[in-house]
Design an enzyme around this catalytic site. Structure first.
Site, short mmCIF file in Angstrom:
data_model
loop_
_atom_site.label_atom_id
_atom_site.label_comp_id
_atom_site.label_asym_id
_atom_site.label_seq_id
_atom_site.Cartn_x
_atom_site.Cartn_y
_atom_site.Cartn_z
N SER A 36 0.80 -1.15 0.08
CA SER A 36 -0.06 -0.21 -0.06
C SER A 36 0.97 1.08 -0.01
CB SER A 36 -0.92 0.12 1.30
OG SER A 36 -0.34 -0.06 2.31
N ASP A 342 -3.24 7.93 8.46
CA ASP A 342 -4.38 7.27 8.81
C ASP A 342 -3.87 6.55 9.99
OD1 ASP A 342 -3.03 5.33 7.57
OD2 ASP A 342 -4.68 4.81 6.02
N HIS A 345 -0.52 4.87 7.07
CA HIS A 345 0.04 5.49 5.90
C HIS A 345 0.51 6.91 6.18
CE1 HIS A 345 -2.52 2.03 4.86
NE2 HIS A 345 -1.33 1.64 4.30
#
Ligand SMILES: *[C@@H]1O[C@H](CO)[C@@H](O)[C@H](O)[C@H]1NC(C)=O
Ligand SMILES: *[C@@H]1O[C@H](CO)[C@@H](O)[C@H](O)[C@H]1NC(C)=O
Ligand SMILES: *[C@@H]1O[C@H](CO)[C@@H](O)[C@H](O)[C@H]1NC(C)=O
Ligand SMILES: *[C@@H]1O[C@H](CO)[C@@H](O)[C@H](O)[C@H]1NC(C)=O
Ligand SMILES: *[C@@H]1O[C@H](CO)[C@@H](O)[C@H](O)[C@H]1NC(C)=O
Length: 380
Positions: A36, A342, A345
């Protein structure tokens, strides 16, 4: 000198000044592999889109990225003069003329026993390189069969672009997270060695496929993620460092990084035509976390979007109930002052800060900027 000559000379000077700094590599494309931290929309295309307010800062709507804006790979693409990379599996609005992104959120180097519904992904590194193989083979076939004037030719890299492209990799964090979850139940040292071994296998595979320039990020300080810090209560002395980061977790990341670094030394002798750049992302991120205030950011343990307190986790863009009241986990007022978007990240502002430092080679081994990474040190 006639006018045409003069125009030509100024054009050459201009192009040299703007485009190619001395000895910079003429990469035609980027192929990226990862999780991610560099997923530009794979998981969003394959499963469910990202929830708003993700993407708000730069894209003004969710854009498949787990951030408020651009990721490090986006800043790399822009630095190299390319459009932002399209995810390989995204069928809407994609363009692959300058490469493709195979990165997928939750992705690991080793296969895990988790499906998408348990927070996993089928797109392990091994699948990502298999997708790359298919992409390369099918574009070659397309070029062979469609004459030179096919309207879609600019949509894909030409066969001769593949060996000249840069191959960027940023993966391992989820393997370390899985190892952290099983700590005490397995031999972590053996697991980490196996993770690195499987990573090396995929680098060798890409080399066999013709890849020559590799820009490889090590893994970041996982013990500093705000979700971890927020779930650490009254730690015993030595459990956390001066930034509140969980030491044993960062130690596992560092062990992975050290073994990765050593493996790249071996790979450099096994793959004589490869330029393998090891990028110490851990140190770049850890420096930023340790110097947050000096660099203009708020407390690095704070997160901009999401609620993670008292054992309750409400992820960015979701609703949940706290003390009997429903709350929506939306964005903080000024994401540009936060390091963490978040809790897991990074924000666009932090990604930008990190990209600025790694792109010029100050965290690379050998110490080469990305624009020059096609050159092996002895050929500089
Ligand atoms: C997955 O499960 C199989 C069978 O239970 C086990 O042998 C294997 O080690 C597991 N893999 C991981 C990465 O946990
Ligand atoms: C291109 O197509 C021709 C005819 O279909 C075939 O003989 C040849 O092997 C192909 N070349 C490549 C590189 O795929
Ligand atoms: C990586 O390994 C090389 C060679 O062993 C060493 O010189 C370098 O300091 C290591 N880099 C990092 C960031 O640990
Ligand atoms: C929920 O209640 C706890 C304990 O009374 C309190 O510390 C916390 O601030 C409350 N959270 C919210 C979002 O109101
Ligand atoms: C790279 O850029 C950063 C940030 O602008 C700067 O602090 C650093 O000195 C630069 N390093 C090199 C090797 O140019």
């Amino acid at each position: 000198m006639d006018v045409i000559g003069l125009i030509l000379v100024s054009w050459v000077v201009l192009m040299n000044g703007v485009k190619s700094e001395e000895g910079s590599c003429d990469f035609p494309a980027i192929f990226n592999f990862g999780d991610s931290n560099s997923d530009t929309g794979c998981m969003a295309a394959a499963f469910y889109p990202m929830a708003s307010p993700c993407g708000n800062t730069f894209f003004h709507e969710p854009a498949g990225r787990a951030s408020d804006g651009r990721l490090i790979i986006d800043f790399i693409a822009q630095k190299l003069g390319f459009p932002l990379l399209s995810p390989y599996i995204d069928s809407i609005g994609s363009s692959y003329g300058h490469g493709a992104n195979f990165a997928a959120g939750s992705s690991t180097i080793r296969r895990q026993n988790r499906t998408f519904f348990d927070g996993g992904t089928p797109f392990t590194l091994e699948i990502q390189t298999a997708q790359f193989h298919q992409f390369k083979a099918r574009t070659a076939k397309f070029f062979n069969q469609s004459g030179n004037n096919h309207p879609c030719r600019k949509q894909f890299p030409r066969p001769e672009d593949f060996p000249k492209a840069i191959y960027t990799m940023d993966i391992g964090q989820n393997d370390i997270a899985a190892a952290i979850n099983r700590v005490g139940k397995e031999d972590s040292h053996a697991v980490i060695s196996d993770i690195v071994h499987q990573f090396a296998t995929q680098v060798q595979y890409l080399y066999k496929e013709g890849a020559r320039t590799f820009w490889i990020h090590n893994t970041g300080p996982i013990g500093c993620l705000p979700v971890t810090i927020h779930n650490t209560h009254n730690p015993e002395p030595g459990y956390v460092d001066q930034n509140g980061c969980v030491n044993y977790q960062n130690d596992m990341a560092k062990e992975f990084n050290e073994k990765l670094n050593n493996t790249l030394v071996t790979l450099r002798s096994q793959l004589p035509d490869a330029s393998l750049i090891y990028v110490d992302l851990f140190s770049a991120k850890y420096y930023l976390i340790s110097n947050a205030k000096k660099e203009g950011f708020v407390d690095p343990a704070k997160l901009c979007c999401g609620y993670h307190e008292n054992g309750i986790d409400i992820w960015c863009g979701n609703k949940g109930t706290v003390n009997g009241t429903e709350i929506f986990a939306g964005s903080c007022e000024d994401p540009s002052s936060y390091i963490s978007w978040d809790g897991v990240h990074y924000t666009e502002a932090a990604n930008h800060w990190i990209a600025d430092r790694i792109i010029n080679g100050s965290f690379s081994d050998p110490p080469i900027a990305i624009t020059h990474s096609c050159h092996k040190p002895d050929s500089l």
